[in-house]
Scaffold this motif. Sequence first.
Motif, PDB file in Angstrom:
ATOM      1  N   ALA A  59      -9.675  14.352  -0.235  1.00  0.00           N
ATOM      2  CA  ALA A  59      -9.065  14.179  -1.555  1.00  0.00           C
ATOM      3  C   ALA A  59      -7.656  13.622  -1.436  1.00  0.00           C
ATOM      4  N   ASP A  60      -6.924  14.075  -0.421  1.00  0.00           N
ATOM      5  CA  ASP A  60      -5.560  13.583  -0.233  1.00  0.00           C
ATOM      6  C   ASP A  60      -5.557  12.095   0.109  1.00  0.00           C
ATOM      7  N   ILE A  61      -6.486  11.705   0.985  1.00  0.00           N
ATOM      8  CA  ILE A  61      -6.594  10.276   1.321  1.00  0.00           C
ATOM      9  C   ILE A  61      -6.978   9.465   0.086  1.00  0.00           C
ATOM     10  N   PHE A  62      -7.917  10.007  -0.715  1.00  0.00           N
ATOM     11  CA  PHE A  62      -8.374   9.308  -1.923  1.00  0.00           C
ATOM     12  C   PHE A  62      -7.223   9.141  -2.915  1.00  0.00           C
ATOM     13  N   LEU A  63      -6.459  10.221  -3.172  1.00  0.00           N
ATOM     14  CA  LEU A  63      -5.367  10.152  -4.131  1.00  0.00           C
ATOM     15  C   LEU A  63      -4.231   9.270  -3.618  1.00  0.00           C
ATOM     16  N   ALA A  64      -4.007   9.301  -2.288  1.00  0.00           N
ATOM     17  CA  ALA A  64      -2.985   8.423  -1.730  1.00  0.00           C
ATOM     18  C   ALA A  64      -3.372   6.967  -1.926  1.00  0.00           C
ATOM     19  N   SER A  65      -4.656   6.679  -1.712  1.00  0.00           N
ATOM     20  CA  SER A  65      -5.124   5.306  -1.944  1.00  0.00           C
ATOM     21  C   SER A  65      -5.018   4.930  -3.408  1.00  0.00           C
ATOM     22  N   LEU A  66      -5.348   5.883  -4.304  1.00  0.00           N
ATOM     23  CA  LEU A  66      -5.235   5.620  -5.740  1.00  0.00           C
ATOM     24  C   LEU A  66      -3.783   5.391  -6.134  1.00  0.00           C
ATOM     25  N   ALA A  67      -2.875   6.197  -5.604  1.00  0.00           N
ATOM     26  CA  ALA A  67      -1.458   6.023  -5.936  1.00  0.00           C
ATOM     27  C   ALA A  67      -0.936   4.687  -5.447  1.00  0.00           C
ATOM     28  N   SER A  68      -1.365   4.309  -4.230  1.00  0.00           N
ATOM     29  CA  SER A  68      -0.928   3.014  -3.707  1.00  0.00           C
ATOM     30  C   SER A  68      -1.466   1.870  -4.563  1.00  0.00           C
ATOM     31  N   SER A  69      -2.750   1.972  -4.936  1.00  0.00           N
ATOM     32  CA  SER A  69      -3.335   0.923  -5.779  1.00  0.00           C
ATOM     33  C   SER A  69      -2.668   0.895  -7.147  1.00  0.00           C
ATOM     34  N   THR A  70      -2.335   2.075  -7.686  1.00  0.00           N
ATOM     35  CA  THR A  70      -1.663   2.136  -8.989  1.00  0.00           C
ATOM     36  C   THR A  70      -0.306   1.458  -8.921  1.00  0.00           C
ATOM     37  N   ASP A  71       0.432   1.752  -7.846  1.00  0.00           N
ATOM     38  CA  ASP A  71       1.749   1.147  -7.694  1.00  0.00           C
ATOM     39  C   ASP A  71       1.650  -0.371  -7.603  1.00  0.00           C
ATOM     40  N   GLN A  72       0.642  -0.832  -6.849  1.00  0.00           N
ATOM     41  CA  GLN A  72       0.452  -2.275  -6.733  1.00  0.00           C
ATOM     42  C   GLN A  72       0.056  -2.887  -8.072  1.00  0.00           C
ATOM     43  N   THR A  73      -0.780  -2.165  -8.813  1.00  0.00           N
ATOM     44  CA  THR A  73      -1.219  -2.664 -10.116  1.00  0.00           C
ATOM     45  C   THR A  73      -0.047  -2.786 -11.077  1.00  0.00           C
ATOM     46  N   LEU A  74       0.798  -1.748 -11.079  1.00  0.00           N
ATOM     47  CA  LEU A  74       1.933  -1.772 -12.002  1.00  0.00           C
ATOM     48  C   LEU A  74       2.966  -2.819 -11.590  1.00  0.00           C
ATOM     49  N   GLN A  75       3.145  -2.987 -10.266  1.00  0.00           N
ATOM     50  CA  GLN A  75       4.076  -4.027  -9.829  1.00  0.00           C
ATOM     51  C   GLN A  75       3.560  -5.415 -10.179  1.00  0.00           C
ATOM     52  N   ALA A  76       2.248  -5.567 -10.128  1.00  0.00           N
ATOM     53  CA  ALA A  76       1.667  -6.865 -10.476  1.00  0.00           C
ATOM     54  C   ALA A  76       1.728  -7.142 -11.967  1.00  0.00           C
ATOM     55  N   SER A  77       2.034  -6.095 -12.763  1.00  0.00           N
ATOM     56  CA  SER A  77       2.075  -6.266 -14.228  1.00  0.00           C
ATOM     57  C   SER A  77       3.514  -6.396 -14.725  1.00  0.00           C
ATOM     58  N   HIS A  78       4.336  -7.155 -14.003  1.00  0.00           N
ATOM     59  CA  HIS A  78       5.739  -7.279 -14.379  1.00  0.00           C
ATOM     60  C   HIS A  78       5.920  -7.983 -15.722  1.00  0.00           C
ATOM     61  N   LEU A 207      -8.422   0.225 -13.228  1.00  0.00           N
ATOM     62  CA  LEU A 207      -8.327   0.677 -11.842  1.00  0.00           C
ATOM     63  C   LEU A 207      -8.967   2.059 -11.681  1.00  0.00           C
ATOM     64  N   ILE A 208      -8.668   2.966 -12.608  1.00  0.00           N
ATOM     65  CA  ILE A 208      -9.238   4.323 -12.535  1.00  0.00           C
ATOM     66  C   ILE A 208     -10.754   4.269 -12.652  1.00  0.00           C
ATOM     67  N   GLU A 209     -11.262   3.421 -13.507  1.00  0.00           N
ATOM     68  CA  GLU A 209     -12.713   3.288 -13.650  1.00  0.00           C
ATOM     69  C   GLU A 209     -13.352   2.832 -12.341  1.00  0.00           C
ATOM     70  N   ARG A 210     -12.674   1.910 -11.640  1.00  0.00           N
ATOM     71  CA  ARG A 210     -13.215   1.454 -10.364  1.00  0.00           C
ATOM     72  C   ARG A 210     -13.201   2.586  -9.331  1.00  0.00           C
ATOM     73  N   PHE A 211     -12.137   3.379  -9.326  1.00  0.00           N
ATOM     74  CA  PHE A 211     -12.069   4.500  -8.378  1.00  0.00           C
ATOM     75  C   PHE A 211     -13.085   5.592  -8.707  1.00  0.00           C
ATOM     76  N   ARG A 212     -13.443   5.728  -9.971  1.00  0.00           N
ATOM     77  CA  ARG A 212     -14.454   6.721 -10.341  1.00  0.00           C
ATOM     78  C   ARG A 212     -15.824   6.411  -9.751  1.00  0.00           C
ATOM     79  N   LYS A 213     -16.027   5.166  -9.387  1.00  0.00           N
ATOM     80  CA  LYS A 213     -17.333   4.775  -8.845  1.00  0.00           C
ATOM     81  C   LYS A 213     -17.434   5.006  -7.339  1.00  0.00           C
ATOM     82  N   HIS A 214     -16.352   5.502  -6.732  1.00  0.00           N
ATOM     83  CA  HIS A 214     -16.402   5.793  -5.303  1.00  0.00           C
ATOM     84  C   HIS A 214     -17.391   6.924  -5.036  1.00  0.00           C
ATOM     85  N   PRO A 215     -18.080   6.890  -3.901  1.00  0.00           N
ATOM     86  CA  PRO A 215     -19.047   7.965  -3.585  1.00  0.00           C
ATOM     87  C   PRO A 215     -18.353   9.339  -3.492  1.00  0.00           C
TER      88      PRO A 215
END
Length: 535
Positions: A59-78, A207-215
């Motif tokens: 779960a920690d690895i999953f949330l860390a990956s989600l946080a990293s992806s979220t940060d990248q998503t928000l940075q890309a939405s300047h 992004l969250i919807e895509r992460f919800r589809k993870h096994p």
Amino acid sequence: MPGICLLDNYADGSYVYHMSSLSAKKLWWPYAGFLAVLFHLWLGFSLQRVVSSMLAEKADIFLASLASSTDQTLQASHYLEERIVITLKSIAAKIAAAPAELLTSEWLEQLRQQNDLKAISIYDAQGRVKFAHDPSLVGAAMPVEYDCHDVLDGKKNEHVFGFSEGVFCETDAFGISMRINNGDVLRLLTGVDFVLGFEKNAGLTSLIERFRKHPGVVRLDLVDNSGKSLLREAAASAPENGFAASRTFLLHDVPLGRFEVSLQDDALSDLQTTGFLAIFASCFFALFGLRLADNWLQRREERLEEMRQNAETQRRIEGLGRVVAAVAHEVRNPLNTLTLALNALRTDLTEDRPSSEIEPRLDLLDQTVMQANQMVKNLLQTSRPIIPQLADIALNDSLTAIADSFQNTFAGIKITLNADRAVRFLVDRDLLQRLLWNLLLNAQQAGADEIMIYAIPDDRGTIIEVSNNGPAIPDEVMANIFVPGNTSRPEGSGMGLYNCQRICAAHNGTIHALNGDGKTTFVMFFPADPRGKAL
């Protein structure tokens, strides 16, 4: 003076130990079973901790990956802020172009819900509310928050508030105020929900919807600090199930909410189930094995006890045989003496010899009868309880009388006596004399010519030690020295030491035999009050 060894009675001590060992053997298996159950419970808890740790790490690895992806998503939405402002301006233009009859609280409320706004309000030049989606919530005048009065005072034609240099606002609300054509001021107020809804297809929600589809992901949500979901109702996930974990959602180091995730790993679940089944089976077989071992030990103990009883019975039978043989031998001697004396007396009477010659033969007959009578008394004494007639005697005087009498009877025996003359002794005088006489006689028959008698009083009672310089007692005899019939002399009855032990026990005392330092020693202990319990 030689050292004194004061021990407990062998028979009593052995019995207590034997009974304690039997009780311990009966209790070992429940204790062992309890320890086995505790051990397997510990294994179960350890397995649970390992599985939980693995799920937590996942779960920690999953949330860390989600946080990293979220940060990248928000940075890309300047560019998102500009798009949001454009959208708000288009909503404001729609309101400004609406005919007067359309400007109602109902229409504004409908427009607010369609665009995920928090509030829509129109103010006159004095800052009083003219129209609002809900007048009871907006109030009667323009609030001072967000610096919207700059537009009201004519310093600005429009004012965007609540935004930072990034995509989201640093406050709980943001929006725009602008002057419309008729001179009124329109204010649109919205929040994070608006941004999330705005970027539905390209931003955080997608992004969250895509992460919800993870096994293994059962539930994934973004909630505010109060626990309310920040996502649209249509995007809300299933109820929580599985291993739950959370991670704070930060924007510009400001906590806006937290990600909540529930994971389920089928492989780990199968591993946990298999582990629990293996632990349960191991515990069952461990208890079953302990029970079998207990049954085997009980049967073995029963067989050993039966063997001990048989050996004891055989030993007693052999001892009884020796006693019978010794008694027959001892009885035959006085009978032979009586026969010879009677034949000689008959001859003397026939020859009319004087009474001076006949009297010694009569004395011999009398002595022989007394000897036989004493032997019968000793045999009868072994089957009767000994009840001592206690009297307070001077120990030194009694020991001196016994030693002198024995030395007068048996020439060549030297007895050394060491006893305090002032010591008083509560004992049966006759039984004490019989006890010591037997010990002295045993020493003389064994070949000793020096005997030492020591008497040591203390607060608990009196210790009497009788030592001799005769040969050591053989180990096979020492092991059962106080058993009736046990003797190292072919002509002995084996009853003397047995009666010695019974006399000591009748006084609640103890007696022990020791070999060492070139001598044989018998140690006796008599409590200060023989009527009480032996110390």
